[in-house]
Write a protein that holds these residues in place. Sequence first.
Motif, PDB file in Angstrom:
ATOM      1  N   GLY A  96      16.731   6.572   2.481  1.00 49.86           N
ATOM      2  CA  GLY A  96      15.702   6.150   3.406  1.00 49.86           C
ATOM      3  C   GLY A  96      14.767   5.063   2.910  1.00 49.86           C
ATOM      4  N   ALA A  97      15.098   4.423   1.789  1.00 45.56           N
ATOM      5  CA  ALA A  97      14.256   3.361   1.240  1.00 45.56           C
ATOM      6  C   ALA A  97      14.866   1.990   1.490  1.00 45.56           C
ATOM      7  CB  ALA A  97      14.063   3.564  -0.256  1.00 45.56           C
ATOM      8  N   HIS A  98      14.032   0.982   1.390  1.00 45.51           N
ATOM      9  CA  HIS A  98      14.494  -0.400   1.300  1.00 45.51           C
ATOM     10  C   HIS A  98      14.614  -0.697  -0.196  1.00 45.51           C
ATOM     11  CE1 HIS A  98      15.019  -4.643   1.663  1.00 45.51           C
ATOM     12  NE2 HIS A  98      13.808  -4.943   1.224  1.00 45.51           N
ATOM     13  N   ALA A  99      15.828  -0.798  -0.697  1.00 43.44           N
ATOM     14  CA  ALA A  99      16.072  -0.905  -2.141  1.00 43.44           C
ATOM     15  C   ALA A  99      16.251  -2.357  -2.552  1.00 43.44           C
ATOM     16  CB  ALA A  99      17.302  -0.091  -2.533  1.00 43.44           C
ATOM     17  N   VAL A 100      15.584  -2.742  -3.640  1.00 43.21           N
ATOM     18  CA  VAL A 100      15.644  -4.113  -4.139  1.00 43.21           C
ATOM     19  C   VAL A 100      15.792  -4.093  -5.654  1.00 43.21           C
ATOM     20  CG1 VAL A 100      14.232  -5.027  -2.252  1.00 43.21           C
ATOM     21  CG2 VAL A 100      13.126  -4.285  -4.372  1.00 43.21           C
ATOM     22  N   THR A 101      16.303  -5.174  -6.200  1.00 40.33           N
ATOM     23  CA  THR A 101      16.373  -5.310  -7.651  1.00 40.33           C
ATOM     24  C   THR A 101      15.058  -5.877  -8.178  1.00 40.33           C
ATOM     25  OG1 THR A 101      17.385  -7.494  -7.439  1.00 40.33           O
ATOM     26  CG2 THR A 101      18.868  -5.614  -7.720  1.00 40.33           C
ATOM     27  N   VAL A 102      14.731  -5.499  -9.411  1.00 44.40           N
ATOM     28  CA  VAL A 102      13.514  -5.994 -10.061  1.00 44.40           C
ATOM     29  C   VAL A 102      13.883  -6.585 -11.411  1.00 44.40           C
ATOM     30  CG1 VAL A 102      11.310  -5.333 -11.114  1.00 44.40           C
ATOM     31  CG2 VAL A 102      11.966  -4.391  -8.896  1.00 44.40           C
ATOM     32  N   ARG A 103      13.656  -7.889 -11.543  1.00 44.50           N
ATOM     33  CA  ARG A 103      13.852  -8.590 -12.815  1.00 44.50           C
ATOM     34  C   ARG A 103      12.646  -9.452 -13.182  1.00 44.50           C
ATOM     35  NH1 ARG A 103      18.734  -9.617 -10.151  1.00 44.50           N
ATOM     36  NH2 ARG A 103      20.550  -8.535 -11.001  1.00 44.50           N
TER      37      ARG A 103
ATOM     38  N   GLU B  98       8.609  -9.550  -8.355  1.00 45.59           N
ATOM     39  CA  GLU B  98       9.403  -8.481  -7.736  1.00 45.59           C
ATOM     40  C   GLU B  98       8.806  -7.114  -8.067  1.00 45.59           C
ATOM     41  OE1 GLU B  98      13.675 -10.865  -7.878  1.00 45.59           O
ATOM     42  OE2 GLU B  98      13.073  -9.564  -9.555  1.00 45.59           O
ATOM     43  N   LEU B  99       8.333  -6.930  -9.299  1.00 45.21           N
ATOM     44  CA  LEU B  99       7.685  -5.675  -9.676  1.00 45.21           C
ATOM     45  C   LEU B  99       6.420  -5.449  -8.859  1.00 45.21           C
ATOM     46  CD1 LEU B  99       7.315  -3.189 -11.513  1.00 45.21           C
ATOM     47  CD2 LEU B  99       6.183  -4.703 -13.169  1.00 45.21           C
ATOM     48  N   ALA B 100       5.661  -6.521  -8.638  1.00 41.21           N
ATOM     49  CA  ALA B 100       4.402  -6.402  -7.905  1.00 41.21           C
ATOM     50  C   ALA B 100       4.609  -6.012  -6.446  1.00 41.21           C
ATOM     51  CB  ALA B 100       3.634  -7.718  -7.995  1.00 41.21           C
ATOM     52  N   ALA B 101       5.811  -6.232  -5.916  1.00 47.70           N
ATOM     53  CA  ALA B 101       6.058  -6.032  -4.490  1.00 47.70           C
ATOM     54  C   ALA B 101       6.593  -4.653  -4.136  1.00 47.70           C
ATOM     55  CB  ALA B 101       7.034  -7.097  -3.989  1.00 47.70           C
ATOM     56  N   VAL B 102       6.862  -3.785  -5.134  1.00 47.29           N
ATOM     57  CA  VAL B 102       7.511  -2.507  -4.833  1.00 47.29           C
ATOM     58  C   VAL B 102       6.499  -1.374  -4.733  1.00 47.29           C
ATOM     59  CG1 VAL B 102       9.674  -3.229  -5.895  1.00 47.29           C
ATOM     60  CG2 VAL B 102       8.002  -1.973  -7.272  1.00 47.29           C
TER      61      VAL B 102
ATOM     62  N   PRO C  15       3.221  -5.380 -17.996  1.00 52.15           N
ATOM     63  CA  PRO C  15       2.910  -5.191 -16.567  1.00 52.15           C
ATOM     64  C   PRO C  15       3.435  -3.866 -16.018  1.00 52.15           C
ATOM     65  CG  PRO C  15       3.627  -7.437 -16.953  1.00 52.15           C
ATOM     66  CD  PRO C  15       3.860  -6.694 -18.238  1.00 52.15           C
ATOM     67  N   LEU C  16       4.598  -3.444 -16.478  1.00 54.11           N
ATOM     68  CA  LEU C  16       5.137  -2.178 -15.996  1.00 54.11           C
ATOM     69  C   LEU C  16       4.321  -1.003 -16.525  1.00 54.11           C
ATOM     70  CD1 LEU C  16       7.098  -0.535 -14.429  1.00 54.11           C
ATOM     71  CD2 LEU C  16       8.831  -0.922 -16.203  1.00 54.11           C
ATOM     72  N   ARG C  17       3.924  -1.069 -17.789  1.00 55.04           N
ATOM     73  CA  ARG C  17       3.032  -0.030 -18.313  1.00 55.04           C
ATOM     74  C   ARG C  17       1.759   0.074 -17.479  1.00 55.04           C
ATOM     75  NH1 ARG C  17       2.485  -0.059 -24.896  1.00 55.04           N
ATOM     76  NH2 ARG C  17       4.319   1.200 -25.368  1.00 55.04           N
ATOM     77  N   GLU C  18       1.209  -1.081 -17.123  1.00 62.15           N
ATOM     78  CA  GLU C  18      -0.027  -1.085 -16.346  1.00 62.15           C
ATOM     79  C   GLU C  18       0.192  -0.469 -14.970  1.00 62.15           C
ATOM     80  OE1 GLU C  18      -1.395  -5.089 -16.256  1.00 62.15           O
ATOM     81  OE2 GLU C  18      -1.778  -5.171 -18.430  1.00 62.15           O
TER      82      GLU C  18
END
Length: 219
Positions: A28-35, A39-43, A68-71
Amino acid sequence: MTPARPTIGVLALQGDVREHLAALEAGGAHAVTVRRLAELAAVDGLVLPGGESTTIDRLLRTFELREPLRERIAGGLPVYGSCAGMILLADRVLDGAPDQETLGGLDITVRRNAFGRQVESWEEDLPLEGVTAAGEDVRAVFIRAPWVEEAGPDVRVLARVGSGPAAGRIVAVRHGGLLATSFHPEITGDDRVHRYFVEMVRSQDGPPVDRPGGTTSTE
């Protein structure tokens, strides 16, 4: 407010990315890749896939995603880690590489490659708290998998191995918006774990985690 069909990313640096994308879409999600950072900021949520935890750790630094991911984890981003992803979420790692670090957030101690080499991979049907009904266990596939040696007092243990030499070992946990499994539900065609995570993202009930991230200890 998180939308009914949240955007959930799969960290696409290494590992079984395609399978997670398909399971999230089915859930039920809209799945996207993150590189990339944008892209990380948008999920609304993120999956850390299986693969090789030390390789993913190095690539996170190369792609400038680690801090950024830790944050975002500290800010309450819901994250699901499977196998290597569990290691990356753990505050403490046993048998890790000397320079290996984790993203942290989960108050657990994991043992890397606890189930042995890839040729020793195995499968078992397990009940998974919050996910399975009585008699409808998930097929847990363990491939060079970690297990949880110790879980903090606020961590919910969702599943333990039921038989064999690893009987009683913790293989699925949750703390707020952080979910982790030792096994790979994405490769079995069963999307119930991913549906559970999608519901976690929709509810956005994960409290901020203020720990600065894990470090590796070795034995």
